[in-house]
Design a protein around this motif. Sequence first.
Motif, mmCIF file in Angstrom:
data_model
loop_
_atom_site.group_PDB
_atom_site.id
_atom_site.type_symbol
_atom_site.label_atom_id
_atom_site.label_comp_id
_atom_site.label_asym_id
_atom_site.label_seq_id
_atom_site.Cartn_x
_atom_site.Cartn_y
_atom_site.Cartn_z
ATOM 1 N N GLU A 1 0.832 -1.209 0.000
ATOM 2 C CA GLU A 1 0.000 0.000 0.000
ATOM 3 C C GLU A 1 0.858 1.248 0.000
ATOM 4 N N ASP A 2 2.109 1.081 0.375
ATOM 5 C CA ASP A 2 3.036 2.211 0.315
ATOM 6 C C ASP A 2 3.581 2.291 -1.117
ATOM 7 N N PRO A 3 3.209 3.350 -1.864
ATOM 8 C CA PRO A 3 3.609 3.423 -3.280
ATOM 9 C C PRO A 3 5.117 3.468 -3.502
ATOM 10 N N ALA B 1 11.035 0.649 -10.210
ATOM 11 C CA ALA B 1 10.391 1.941 -10.502
ATOM 12 C C ALA B 1 11.294 3.099 -10.076
ATOM 13 N N GLY B 2 12.449 2.798 -9.507
ATOM 14 C CA GLY B 2 13.333 3.871 -9.043
ATOM 15 C C GLY B 2 12.651 4.651 -7.936
ATOM 16 N N SER B 3 12.695 5.992 -8.048
ATOM 17 C CA SER B 3 12.087 6.805 -6.989
ATOM 18 C C SER B 3 10.629 7.155 -7.294
ATOM 19 N N VAL C 1 4.463 4.169 -6.933
ATOM 20 C CA VAL C 1 3.635 3.246 -7.725
ATOM 21 C C VAL C 1 2.299 3.057 -7.020
ATOM 22 N N PRO C 2 1.296 3.883 -7.376
ATOM 23 C CA PRO C 2 -0.001 3.717 -6.735
ATOM 24 C C PRO C 2 -0.753 2.529 -7.358
ATOM 25 N N ASN C 3 -1.662 1.965 -6.640
ATOM 26 C CA ASN C 3 -2.542 0.888 -7.135
ATOM 27 C C ASN C 3 -1.805 -0.313 -7.720
ATOM 28 N N ALA C 4 -0.781 -0.756 -7.067
ATOM 29 C CA ALA C 4 -0.076 -1.924 -7.585
ATOM 30 C C ALA C 4 -0.989 -3.148 -7.515
#
Length: 408
Positions: A39-41, A48-50, A53-56
Amino acid sequence: MRLPEVLIFLASWGVARAAPGKFWHISDLHLDPDYKVSEDPLQVCPSAGSQPVPNAGPWGNYLCDSPWILINSSIYAMKEIEPEPDFILWTGDDTPHVPNERLSEVAVLQIVKQLTQLIREAFPGAFYSEKLPGLSRAGRIVVLNTNLYYSSNEQTASMADPSQQFQWLDEVLTKASQAGEMVYIIGHVPPGFFEKTRNKAWFREGFNEEYLKVVQRHHRIIAGQFFGHHHTDSFRMFYDGAGAPISVMFLTPGVTPWKTTLPGVVNGANNPGIRVFEYDRATLSLQDMVTYFLNLSQANALGAPRWELEYRVTEAYGVPDAGARSMHAALGRIASDQGALQRYYVYNSVSYDTRACDEACRAEHVCALREVAFDRYAACLRGPGVAPAPCLALLPAALLGVRALLVS
Ligand SMILES: [Zn+2]
């Protein structure tokens, strides 16, 4: 993009079976072993680097390299769609897009081992080798290490013929020709230009020229060229001095959906793709190319992966086969017909990017497909090398055509 790892090839040549044969070509699996549905993007994937990433979702995310479950699903989709291919071409890039410091040699080898085991498990009987000798009387696969020609490879920058690979290639092709064999050439990093941004070549110019010379000299026995690296679905034409089509190189899309961070590329992600070729076992001539794909957002929404037929190249462009002449005709359509261009453009990202391909986009794609040589590519972008689009009013109809094709 990381320097790709070794090229790998897996085969069991079914010489006894009647034509046509089938073989898979997969590339750029890019396993991210640390992908997790967090849940932590900022905790989803190192690849994804920095970027947050929402909604994985469980099957992956367009900002990340492949979770194991996605790769597993792609290999088992292959087994379900075509369980008995004559062989599988696997053109590398196995590791996640993370800084080199984050990836030890042990971790790289572990990833390669894990992927190899998975493919062996799904396709037992197949054998594995980095370089293969002749597979049948008629056929030979030549595996090139084109990392030697990569512009980011400083070690080979000043060499005329790194590892004497061009000399070796010339000898192999000359001998094949004397023995009456036909050849497929495979590699990871392709010559020519990236079609999604201007003036981005991977080979140094001298190596690019040298590769073109090899194809021009030996095209009669080169039945196909198969590369990856772009993660996109595209192809490259090769012509003789008189402008006649002599060879075609197919760039297979990646299994990883990872959105490229290459400067100048807008929204360069893709849906995971896998591809099967139909070919004549006696002559190696390519009869068709069929791409299957996973709509990643849909898989995450449904909670299950559905690998579907994306397109057949003969149907998409109305050509009789996937040989050089046919692909030249396909390119003619892509260059001059907005409907064909839009269809090609959607397939280019494996049905991820459905925006309209405008005039600048058309020039970039068509020139990259048509011209592998540096000078000719530049001239194509400058000049009237790209035939004018017929009429923009056709666009909505063309888009509808693509939709219809995708849902069918
Ligand atoms: Zn890659």
